[in-house]
Write a protein that holds these residues in place. Structure first.
Motif, mmCIF file in Angstrom:
data_model
loop_
_atom_site.group_PDB
_atom_site.id
_atom_site.type_symbol
_atom_site.label_atom_id
_atom_site.label_comp_id
_atom_site.label_asym_id
_atom_site.label_seq_id
_atom_site.Cartn_x
_atom_site.Cartn_y
_atom_site.Cartn_z
ATOM 1 N N GLU A 133 15.296 6.556 -3.507
ATOM 2 C CA GLU A 133 14.088 6.136 -3.799
ATOM 3 C C GLU A 133 13.186 5.994 -2.315
ATOM 4 O O GLU A 133 13.433 4.869 -1.825
ATOM 5 N N VAL A 134 12.274 6.632 -2.286
ATOM 6 C CA VAL A 134 11.491 6.582 -0.900
ATOM 7 C C VAL A 134 10.227 6.246 -1.348
ATOM 8 O O VAL A 134 9.394 6.697 -2.007
ATOM 9 N N ARG A 135 9.695 5.250 -0.403
ATOM 10 C CA ARG A 135 8.244 4.652 -0.388
ATOM 11 C C ARG A 135 7.553 5.091 0.940
ATOM 12 O O ARG A 135 8.312 4.554 1.975
ATOM 13 N N VAL A 136 6.346 5.385 1.189
ATOM 14 C CA VAL A 136 5.877 5.743 2.335
ATOM 15 C C VAL A 136 4.422 5.096 2.392
ATOM 16 O O VAL A 136 3.793 4.777 1.245
ATOM 17 N N SER A 137 3.928 5.026 3.852
ATOM 18 C CA SER A 137 2.603 4.334 3.888
ATOM 19 C C SER A 137 1.986 4.937 5.081
ATOM 20 O O SER A 137 2.589 5.571 5.890
ATOM 21 N N HIS A 138 0.934 4.661 5.325
ATOM 22 C CA HIS A 138 -0.064 5.139 6.580
ATOM 23 C C HIS A 138 0.030 6.561 6.755
ATOM 24 O O HIS A 138 0.846 6.824 7.933
ATOM 25 N N GLN A 139 -0.380 7.390 5.915
ATOM 26 C CA GLN A 139 -0.366 8.820 6.202
ATOM 27 C C GLN A 139 -1.394 9.128 7.479
ATOM 28 O O GLN A 139 -2.363 8.490 7.694
ATOM 29 N N ILE A 140 -0.621 9.830 8.106
ATOM 30 C CA ILE A 140 -1.410 10.590 9.543
ATOM 31 C C ILE A 140 -1.707 11.970 9.072
ATOM 32 O O ILE A 140 -0.877 12.817 8.801
ATOM 33 N N LYS A 141 -2.943 12.300 8.959
ATOM 34 C CA LYS A 141 -3.609 13.707 8.828
ATOM 35 C C LYS A 141 -3.708 14.421 9.961
ATOM 36 O O LYS A 141 -4.104 13.799 11.144
ATOM 37 N N GLY A 142 -3.623 15.753 9.944
ATOM 38 C CA GLY A 142 -4.104 16.510 11.136
ATOM 39 C C GLY A 142 -4.424 18.079 10.497
ATOM 40 O O GLY A 142 -4.551 18.156 9.228
ATOM 41 N N ILE A 185 8.336 4.488 6.505
ATOM 42 C CA ILE A 185 8.928 4.770 5.278
ATOM 43 C C ILE A 185 9.972 3.654 5.159
ATOM 44 O O ILE A 185 10.465 3.212 6.015
ATOM 45 N N ALA A 186 10.274 3.540 3.934
ATOM 46 C CA ALA A 186 11.354 2.713 3.323
ATOM 47 C C ALA A 186 11.913 3.454 2.242
ATOM 48 O O ALA A 186 11.512 4.114 1.383
ATOM 49 N N PHE A 187 13.428 3.324 2.169
ATOM 50 C CA PHE A 187 14.064 4.037 1.200
ATOM 51 C C PHE A 187 15.454 3.067 0.770
ATOM 52 O O PHE A 187 15.656 2.309 1.652
ATOM 53 N N ILE A 188 16.014 3.287 -0.670
ATOM 54 C CA ILE A 188 17.008 2.682 -1.132
ATOM 55 C C ILE A 188 17.988 3.809 -1.714
ATOM 56 O O ILE A 188 17.341 4.785 -2.199
ATOM 57 N N ASN A 231 0.880 -1.249 0.005
ATOM 58 C CA ASN A 231 0.008 -0.024 -0.097
ATOM 59 C C ASN A 231 0.816 1.352 -0.011
ATOM 60 O O ASN A 231 0.422 2.273 0.667
ATOM 61 N N THR A 232 2.155 1.168 -0.639
ATOM 62 C CA THR A 232 3.050 2.188 -0.416
ATOM 63 C C THR A 232 2.818 3.380 -1.611
ATOM 64 O O THR A 232 2.163 2.854 -2.718
ATOM 65 N N GLN A 233 3.351 4.477 -1.382
ATOM 66 C CA GLN A 233 3.551 5.480 -2.577
ATOM 67 C C GLN A 233 4.873 5.963 -2.696
ATOM 68 O O GLN A 233 5.637 5.900 -1.664
ATOM 69 N N GLU A 234 5.164 6.508 -3.887
ATOM 70 C CA GLU A 234 6.589 6.970 -3.871
ATOM 71 C C GLU A 234 6.442 8.463 -3.796
ATOM 72 O O GLU A 234 5.516 9.280 -4.041
ATOM 73 N N HIS A 256 9.291 12.322 -2.738
ATOM 74 C CA HIS A 256 10.598 12.799 -3.001
ATOM 75 C C HIS A 256 10.903 13.385 -1.642
ATOM 76 O O HIS A 256 10.090 13.674 -0.774
ATOM 77 N N LEU A 257 12.320 13.402 -1.417
ATOM 78 C CA LEU A 257 12.777 13.754 0.015
ATOM 79 C C LEU A 257 12.404 15.003 0.206
ATOM 80 O O LEU A 257 12.103 15.426 1.316
ATOM 81 N N GLN A 258 12.244 15.853 -0.819
ATOM 82 C CA GLN A 258 12.069 17.483 -0.664
ATOM 83 C C GLN A 258 10.338 17.615 0.038
ATOM 84 O O GLN A 258 10.084 18.350 0.749
ATOM 85 N N HIS A 259 9.761 16.612 -0.538
ATOM 86 C CA HIS A 259 8.365 16.509 0.334
ATOM 87 C C HIS A 259 8.088 16.265 1.710
ATOM 88 O O HIS A 259 7.537 16.582 2.454
ATOM 89 N N LEU A 260 9.187 15.267 2.008
ATOM 90 C CA LEU A 260 9.280 14.830 3.361
ATOM 91 C C LEU A 260 10.007 16.246 4.081
ATOM 92 O O LEU A 260 9.344 16.650 5.387
#
Length: 359
Positions: free
Chosen positions: A115-124, A149-152, A63-66, A68-72
């Motif tokens: 390459e960064v993949r994230v999941s389980h977005q926490i909203k506020g 988050i996972a990255f390679i 259930n991940t999405q790609e 960018h580091l700048q987004h984080l």
């Protein structure tokens, strides 16, 4: 190919020399992080995907999405430990510290963008928007961060070939806030970190025990950097490659493969005492279904015309199926795929606890 490409003189000891390079271009972290702040540019960090002859595929799906580091860095808040309001080591800081270490260990090699993949977005939402309806929220009133988050990061010039598949040295990590107690005071924070190889044909990761730490606990940036260096220093790339190359020399018949699949399904339902007598298998029925399907249909790792499958292809069927795992279990299962395949190889030699899966 017995040695890795493009390392001259061709010694892995030199490639993994931990002496910091005087001219290494390392990402600068904020000064309060005190992580080798002397170099500010990242000219050596480049994107190699445009020149790749291989189809670009994600290293993990589920259930991940790609992102960018700048987004984080620019669009995500940083969680804190609620009882003392101490900040966590953020996802982006983990990635940047890892890049820092990689640049020091491999001063003569270009490294890819993470390459960064994230999941389980926490909203506020911001305090000023506390009474607004969701549909009325403006972008600047919304807050987000990602629980997992996972990255390679790839070292494209360091490669080898196994069974016709090109592999490149790859380093990465996992962070999962669900494994932290953010409702307490700040304590040790947990990370997972690995150095191994990625199969360029399918983008499957090859993780080995000597290059993986699944419970890396740290209390500071400096301690995290030190432990990442230790993982890189302890990794024996030649031994890892040698073990994987041996997989190509062993095969399962269609009958043995069917026996293996049947045993893996039985394993899921064994009594607890029965499981304790058998080596751990972390793959679920869903993964096994994918492996079964790919045995017939995968264009790179399916059975041969006689129905046989060599252990290199079997290993890749497992790592391919593992892409459907959640981030927090992804690296553990990837390591389990290697250990399981190695155990089956030893069983074919007549000595292994894994013989139950073929009996």
């Amino acid at each position: 190919m017995d040695t890795l490409k493009h390392i001259k003189p061709a010694t892995l000891e030199q490639a993994f020399d931990l002496r910091p390079a005087k001219s290494a271009n390392i990402i600068e972290l904020p000064k309060e992080n005190i992580i080798n702040n002397n170099i500010k540019d990242i000219d050596r960090v480049v994107n190699f995907s445009q020149n790749s002859t291989y189809e670009s595929k994600p290293f993990i799906e589920a259930n991940t999405q790609e992102v960018h580091l700048q987004h984080l860095k620019n669009e995500c808040i940083i969680p804190v430990f609620s009882k003392d309001n101490e900040k966590t080591i953020s996802h982006q800081e983990f990635i940047e510290i890892s890049q820092n270490c990689i640049a020091n260990v491999f001063p003569n090699h270009s490294i890819s963008e993470p390459e960064v993949r994230v999941s389980h977005q926490i909203k506020g939402r911001t305090p000023g928007a506390i009474y607004k309806n969701v549909k009325d929220l403006l972008d600047h009133e919304k807050t987000i961060y990602y629980e997992r988050i996972a990255f390679i990061v790839k070292i494209p010039a360091i490669t080898d070939i196994i069974n016709g598949n090109e592999l490149s040295l790859t380093i990465g990590g996992v962070r999962a806030y669900n494994q932290e107690n953010l409702y307490n005071k700040k304590t040790f924070e947990k990370f997972k970190f690995f150095v191994g190889f990625q199969n360029k044909v399918c983008c499957n990761l090859c993780v080995w025990s000597d290059g993986f730490v699944d419970d890396l606990k740290v209390s500071s940036f400096e301690e995290l950097q030190s432990k990442l260096f230790q993982v890189l220093n302890n990794y024996n790339a030649e031994k890892h490659l040698s073990d994987m190359k041996q997989f190509s020399d062993y095969s399962l018949t269609e009958h043995q493969f069917a026996q293996l699949l049947g045993r893996t399904r039985l394993y899921q339902h064994l009594p607890k005492k029965g499981k304790l007598k058998i080596p751990l298998l972390q793959f679920t029925d869903g993964h096994i279904n994918t492996i079964t399907k790919d045995y017939y249909e995968d264009e790179n790792f399916c059975r041969d015309n006689a129905g046989d499958i060599n252990l290199w292809n079997l290993y890749n069927l497992f790592t391919q199926a593992n892409k459907s795992s959640y981030i927090d279990t992804f690296l553990d299962r990837n390591l389990n795929a290697f250990d399981f395949t190695k155990g089956i190889q030893q069983s074919l030699n007549g000595s292994s606890d894994y013989h139950w899966f073929l009996s």
